[in-house]
Scaffold this active site. Structure first.
Site, PDB file in Angstrom:
ATOM      1  N   ASP A 114      10.751   3.067   6.003  1.00 42.99           N
ATOM      2  CA  ASP A 114      10.471   1.650   6.189  1.00 42.99           C
ATOM      3  C   ASP A 114      11.541   1.053   7.103  1.00 42.99           C
ATOM      4  O   ASP A 114      12.680   1.529   7.128  1.00 42.99           O
ATOM      5  CB  ASP A 114      10.458   0.914   4.845  1.00 42.99           C
ATOM      6  CG  ASP A 114       9.727  -0.411   4.918  1.00 42.99           C
ATOM      7  OD1 ASP A 114       8.547  -0.458   4.524  1.00 42.99           O
ATOM      8  OD2 ASP A 114      10.328  -1.405   5.388  1.00 42.99           O
ATOM      9  N   THR A 161      -1.626  -5.028   9.154  1.00 42.20           N
ATOM     10  CA  THR A 161      -2.504  -5.305  10.296  1.00 42.20           C
ATOM     11  C   THR A 161      -2.909  -6.775  10.210  1.00 42.20           C
ATOM     12  O   THR A 161      -4.021  -7.100   9.794  1.00 42.20           O
ATOM     13  CB  THR A 161      -3.744  -4.392  10.296  1.00 42.20           C
ATOM     14  OG1 THR A 161      -4.337  -4.380   8.987  1.00 42.20           O
ATOM     15  CG2 THR A 161      -3.382  -2.987  10.689  1.00 42.20           C
ATOM     16  N   THR A 179      -6.029  -1.324   7.369  1.00 40.51           N
ATOM     17  CA  THR A 179      -7.373  -1.794   7.698  1.00 40.51           C
ATOM     18  C   THR A 179      -7.447  -2.205   9.165  1.00 40.51           C
ATOM     19  O   THR A 179      -6.638  -3.004   9.641  1.00 40.51           O
ATOM     20  CB  THR A 179      -7.747  -2.991   6.814  1.00 40.51           C
ATOM     21  OG1 THR A 179      -7.671  -2.592   5.447  1.00 40.51           O
ATOM     22  CG2 THR A 179      -9.156  -3.465   7.130  1.00 40.51           C
ATOM     23  N   ARG A 201       0.412 -13.752   0.029  1.00 40.60           N
ATOM     24  CA  ARG A 201      -0.118 -13.589   1.378  1.00 40.60           C
ATOM     25  C   ARG A 201      -1.447 -14.336   1.526  1.00 40.60           C
ATOM     26  O   ARG A 201      -2.366 -14.147   0.736  1.00 40.60           O
ATOM     27  CB  ARG A 201      -0.315 -12.105   1.697  1.00 40.60           C
ATOM     28  CG  ARG A 201       0.971 -11.320   1.824  1.00 40.60           C
ATOM     29  CD  ARG A 201       0.695  -9.841   2.012  1.00 40.60           C
ATOM     30  NE  ARG A 201       0.025  -9.264   0.857  1.00 40.60           N
ATOM     31  CZ  ARG A 201      -0.491  -8.032   0.833  1.00 40.60           C
ATOM     32  NH1 ARG A 201      -0.406  -7.265   1.893  1.00 40.60           N
ATOM     33  NH2 ARG A 201      -1.080  -7.575  -0.252  1.00 40.60           N
ATOM     34  N   VAL A 231       0.835  -1.204   0.000  1.00 37.62           N
ATOM     35  CA  VAL A 231       0.000   0.000   0.000  1.00 37.62           C
ATOM     36  C   VAL A 231       0.870   1.254   0.000  1.00 37.62           C
ATOM     37  O   VAL A 231       0.647   2.185  -0.765  1.00 37.62           O
ATOM     38  CB  VAL A 231      -0.940   0.003   1.219  1.00 37.62           C
ATOM     39  CG1 VAL A 231      -1.723   1.313   1.292  1.00 37.62           C
ATOM     40  CG2 VAL A 231      -1.884  -1.183   1.167  1.00 37.62           C
ATOM     41  N   CYS A 233      -6.529  -8.916   2.689  1.00 39.20           N
ATOM     42  CA  CYS A 233      -7.767  -8.235   3.069  1.00 39.20           C
ATOM     43  C   CYS A 233      -8.879  -9.200   3.470  1.00 39.20           C
ATOM     44  O   CYS A 233      -9.253  -9.284   4.628  1.00 39.20           O
ATOM     45  CB  CYS A 233      -8.239  -7.343   1.924  1.00 39.20           C
ATOM     46  SG  CYS A 233      -7.171  -5.926   1.610  1.00 39.20           S
TER      47      CYS A 233
END
Length: 451
Positions: free
Chosen positions: A50, A103, A140, A351, A31, A280
């Site tokens: 980072d 997250t 998120t 992922r 992102v 997600c």
């Protein structure tokens, strides 16, 4: 600068128009990197931060450190592009700080918010209070996280929201690898404490995306909107996945059923598959489940949908083994080649890949697992449960499973592959191949949702 209700407010329309703002981005992953590049492309000075030395090193060499090939030729190299490991070097210069960190969930499916907290510490330890920066979370989360995690950090540092710093939330919602739904195209939602802050962020994000920017009345509304987007998709996918398990048992092909149902104008068609991947959909529902459970609210439907989708790889493994048994082969030492490890076509992002969970189920049943994915580099290949192959024509197999609809998978020489397969069983986990063509080449073809 504008003064609103006694506040010194730094993000003015004039400064946005003049690109007279410095944007910081903490977390340069899936992102953060496209977000940082996007703001740079429209003329802002950008500082990217980072914790990964490898990521920073590659970016300083002008190389794309991630899995999204659309960014390969877009890494900037000018005085407005600044990359660093150290927040202390960059954050004091920033009028806006955007946090785009992972997250994840823990092993017991609970939200893991340590990265959000660590990024908040990095931001609030180093902000320049005299320019009253705005710190925006894009990761998120469930409703309330921004204040729950960052509010105490402000208190510990003697920072007052609206005086020294502003907090806001703007959920990311683009699709990695899809140029039609990139960070520059998708609509955005912003929520903040005061309408004036929202208005300024609408102006700022409007420079980034052509999809429109929509303010909401609070940070919590913006947080909730993101998690609901993905919960809805999880529910819809769970429905078709469960239908793909039901209809074959009564002799019906789920694809034909869905095609017929889709002739009704208000039917929204989703496709069944071996499972749901990415960061997600398999993750975000657990955030809402956690919040709802803590509040004493029911989450039966959401929990059930998550169970259906998370169990799909095991269900598919059982069906593959059942097909093989009908052909006279049991699971012990059955050689199965999985085509595709990434969770979606055309990228190397693995992922929460359902292929991994399918491989685990088959491996635990005694099968010998082989995997080919042209996008997964050697350093990102887990070797505990599968043997990786560089060319699917180099190995002998009993069963082939299409897990990811990479174009490279679809374009394989299926006739040559059939000659390397002793059993000749092909399971299409994505319903993407020409069954008649492959049957004519000698394959025994079955698929998800097919009787």
């Amino acid at each position: 600068m504008n003064r609103v209700e006694g506040l010194v407010f730094m993000i003015t329309g004039e400064r946005v128009d003049n690109r007279d703002l410095t944007i910081g981005v903490i977390g340069l992953g899936y992102v953060g990197l496209p977000t940082a590049i996007g703001f740079h492309e429209v003329g802002f000075t950008v500082h990217g931060i980072d914790v990964s030395k490898e990521v920073i090193s590659l970016l300083k060499q002008g190389k794309n450190p991630g899995d999204d090939p659309t960014l390969d030729d877009k890494i900037p190299n000018d005085e407005r592009w600044n990359i660093s490991l150290n927040a202390s070097d960059s954050i004091p210069l920033c009028d806006v700080v955007i946090v785009t960190v992972p997250t994840p969930i823990s092993d017991n499916n609970k939200p893991d918010l340590r990265f959000v907290k660590e990024a908040g510490i990095s931001a609030f330890d180093h902000i320049n209070k005299s320019i009253q920066p705005t710190v925006i979370l894009e990761s998120t989360v469930y409703p309330g996280v921004t204040r729950e995690i960052w509010g105490p950090l402000l208190d510990e540092r003697g920072l007052i929201e609206g005086v020294h710093v502003n907090m806001a939330y703007c959920p990311e919602r683009f699709v990695p690898g899809d140029p039609n739904y990139g960070v520059r195209e998708v609509p955005r939602v912003v929520g903040a404490e005061k309408p004036e802050i929202c208005s300024s962020l609408v102006a700022l994000y409007s420079t980034l995306t052509s999809g429109g920017v929509f303010p909401v009345s609070s940070i919590e509304i913006a947080e909730a909107s993101k998690v609901v987007e993905n919960v809805q998709r999880d529910l819809n996918i769970a429905l078709v996945n469960e239908l793909a398990l039901i209809f074959p048992e009564i002799g019906l092909d789920v694809e034909e059923v869905l095609t017929a149902a889709a002739t009704k104008w208000n039917f929204h068609r989703y496709a069944p598959g071996i499972g749901v991947g990415g960061h997600c959909i398999p993750i975000d529902p657990y955030y809402l489940i956690q919040k709802a459970t803590a509040a004493g609210a029911p989450v039966d439907l959401i929990t059930s949908a998550r169970k259906v989708n998370s169990n799909m790889p095991t269900q598919i493994a059982n069906r593959i083994l059942r097909h093989a048994k009908k052909l006279g082969r049991d699971a012990n030492n059955l050689r199965i080649l999985l085509l595709g490890w990434a969770y979606k076509p055309g990228i190397s992002d693995s992922r929460e890949s359902p292929t991994k969970h399918l491989a685990i189920s088959l491996h635990n049943s005694g099968c010998k697992i082989l995997t080919w994915d042209p996008y997964i580099t050697s350093k990102n290949r887990p070797n505990e449960i599968t043997q990786w192959v560089d060319n699917p024509l180099d190995v002998n197999t009993d069963v082939i499973v299409i897990c990811t609809a990479h174009q490279e998978v679809l374009n394989l020489d299926w006739g040559a592959l059939r000659e390397k397969s002793d059993l000749g069983l092909l399971f299409d986990g994505r319903r993407v191949i020409d069954e008649e063509l492959l049957t004519n080449q000698g394959w025994i073809v079955t698929a998800i949702g097919k009787p």
